[in-house]
Design an enzyme around this catalytic site. Structure first.
Site, PDB file in Angstrom:
ATOM      1  N   SER A   1       0.845  -1.211   0.000  1.00 23.49           N
ATOM      2  CA  SER A   1       0.000   0.000   0.000  1.00 23.49           C
ATOM      3  C   SER A   1       0.877   1.257   0.000  1.00 23.49           C
ATOM      4  O   SER A   1       0.526   2.271  -0.599  1.00 23.49           O
ATOM      5  CB  SER A   1      -0.973   0.012   1.181  1.00 23.49           C
ATOM      6  OG  SER A   1      -0.295   0.306   2.370  1.00 23.49           O
TER       7      SER A   1
ATOM      8  N   ASP B   1       6.925   2.801   6.104  1.00 23.81           N
ATOM      9  CA  ASP B   1       6.741   2.101   4.823  1.00 23.81           C
ATOM     10  C   ASP B   1       6.819   3.074   3.651  1.00 23.81           C
ATOM     11  O   ASP B   1       7.512   2.821   2.657  1.00 23.81           O
ATOM     12  CB  ASP B   1       5.378   1.377   4.788  1.00 23.81           C
ATOM     13  CG  ASP B   1       5.323   0.203   5.747  1.00 23.81           C
ATOM     14  OD1 ASP B   1       6.251   0.054   6.548  1.00 23.81           O
ATOM     15  OD2 ASP B   1       4.334  -0.559   5.686  1.00 23.81           O
TER      16      ASP B   1
HETATM   17  C1  MEV Z   1       4.120  -2.056   9.064  1.00 20.52           C
HETATM   18  O1  MEV Z   1       4.917  -2.353   7.922  1.00 20.52           O
HETATM   19  C2  MEV Z   1       4.962  -1.891  10.277  1.00 20.52           C
HETATM   20  C3  MEV Z   1       4.237  -1.507  11.560  1.00 20.52           C
HETATM   21  O2  MEV Z   1       5.280  -1.091  12.454  1.00 20.52           O
HETATM   22  C4  MEV Z   1       3.235  -0.407  11.386  1.00 20.52           C
HETATM   23  C5  MEV Z   1       3.865   0.928  11.003  1.00 20.52           C
HETATM   24  O3  MEV Z   1       5.025   1.160  11.288  1.00 20.52           O
HETATM   25  O4  MEV Z   1       3.117   1.742  10.449  1.00 20.52           O
HETATM   26  C6  MEV Z   1       3.533  -2.700  12.177  1.00 20.52           C
END
Ligand code: MEV
Length: 424
Positions: free
Chosen positions: A156, A215
């Protein structure tokens, strides 16, 4: 319009997925996390059209939507103004309008793919209303990806980065660097990348609720980063993104358990646990940050020396400790544990990556892991229905493709989704 693909005057942009090495979940609370980009990418093609419509095609998830520009004219007014480099979240009034425009039924409200439609409308209206004060542009956007969705590999975020960069570039709010004009690839200044990243973060917030922003940041900048959210005394959050000086040439095996899960739900569950047991969960998150810091230091000290067995053994220990921590805060899954157990049979170490609860795990391969062992482990994992592939990490962030046909003739076809090529 800046030219991307060459032949049809459209823009073609790609952005990578990611692997979080250490720090998932803890990063939501301002702790350090380490992420690397993947050689799996999402591609977006944007074309000008003359039919007074805006069209979004996401064939990978069978989503095709068309809006008439005249139906957007009411809501358009509420998007003008503000600083294009510093977007904020939609107001509740805007969000209500966006949902209506998206025509989403109540029961689909929280499904990621419908939230992606709202994120698209928000980015399109937000960016285009800044630059085209009187009229929205008639466009067609098509997205194809090599990234599995909902697997913890940042699909995403790659989608959000492609959307933000293509629309900002199309509207002239950001421009690829002149020095790159002769190259097949276009990239942007640090300042422009920040604007792209800010918009992508807003799209991610619509899709995931309270993401940390790691991300979209790794997808924007690529390579390997140390990421931390910094909250100032007024509550304003800014990401601190520092490229890692050194990352040894790591060989990893990525394993997709294909167990579906929701990042939004997993992040919310950890938050509930932290609120219920602050003295128990808090120190675990601190320890996860300690692991990220120790890992970064190990990378810096071992440099390019891949023969450093002691460093690899330490990396393996860190992976094991982190996997246990993540299990103890409730984000592992029997399928992920199974990947760890199978890896252990071959003397290898493994942890979940991303939000967990299913999705992907990463197994660190050793320099001396033979091809025979890798083939065997892959065979075993595939026999129980998991996908797996040996992959390379640390590729470039968001990229404009000036001549994708040329890239193809030079052998890049494996990385470019076939469905994208068919439409070019
Ligand atoms: C998502 O890839 C990783 C999490 O740490 C959520 C985030 O950092 O937004 C679980």
């Amino acid at each position: 319009m800046e030219s991307g693909s060459g032949d049809n005057g459209g823009i073609v942009i790609s952005a990578p997925g990611k692997v979080i090495l250490h720090g998932e979940h803890a990063v939501v609370y301002g702790k350090v996390a380490l992420a690397v980009s993947l050689n799996l990418r999402t591609y977006l093609e944007l074309k000008d059209t003359e039919n007074n419509e805006v069209r979004l095609d996401l064939p990978d998830i069978e989503l095709h939507r068309v809006w008439k520009l005249e139906d957007m004219s009411v809501i358009f007014e509420s998007f003008t103004g503000g600083d294009i480099t510093q977007p904020g979240p939609p107001t509740s009034e805007q969000l209500a309008h966006l949902k209506e425009l998206a025509g989403i039924k109540k029961e689909e409200d929280s499904e990621v793919k419908y939230l992606a439609v709202i994120a698209f409308l928000y980015i399109y209206l937000g960016i285009c209303s800044h630059k085209r004060k009187s009229k929205l542009p008639s466009l067609c956007l098509r997205v194809n990806s090599n990234l599995p969705t909902g697997a913890g590999l940042g699909s995403s975020a790659a989608f959000s980065v492609c959307l933000a960069s293509s629309l900002l570039t199309y509207c002239g709010a950001v421009k690829t660097l002149d020095v790159e004009k002769e190259s097949h690839f276009g990239r942007w200044s640090q300042e422009n990348l920040e604007t792209i990243n800010n918009w992508a973060y807003e799209a991610e917030r619509i899709i995931h609720g309270t993401p940390s922003g790691i991300d979209n940041s790794i997808s924007t900048y690529g390579g390997a980063i140390n990421f931390r959210r910094i909250t100032d005394k007024d509550g304003k959050v800014t990401p601190k993104i520092v490229p890692l000086e050194r990352v040894p040439l790591l060989r990893i095996l990525l394993v997709n358990t294909k167990v579906p899960r929701s990042t939004k739900v997993l992040v919310a569950n950890v938050r509930k646990k932290l609120e219920k047991y602050p003295d128990i969960i808090g120190p675990i998150l601190d320890s996860i940050e300690g692991i990220a810091n120790t890992c970064e230091k190990l990378f810096a000290d071992s440099g390019d020396n891949n023969d450093n067995t002691a460093a690899i053994e330490e990396l393996e220990e860190l992976i094991d400790i982190n996997q246990h921590h993540l299990a103890s805060i409730g984000v592992s899954h029997p399928a992920l544990q199974q990947v760890c157990q199978i890896s252990a049979k071959y003397g290898l170490h493994c942890k979940l990556t991303g939000a967990g609860g299913g999705g992907c795990a990463v197994t660190l391969l050793r320099k001396d892991t033979s091809q025979g062992s890798i083939d065997e482990i892959q065979k075993e994992l595939k026999s129980i229905g998991f996908d797996c592939w040996e992959t390379s990490i640390g590729g470039p962030g968001v990229t404009l493709h000036r001549n994708i046909h040329r890239e193809l003739s030079e052998g890049a076809s494996a990385a470019i989704p076939k469905a994208l090529l068919e439409g070019l």
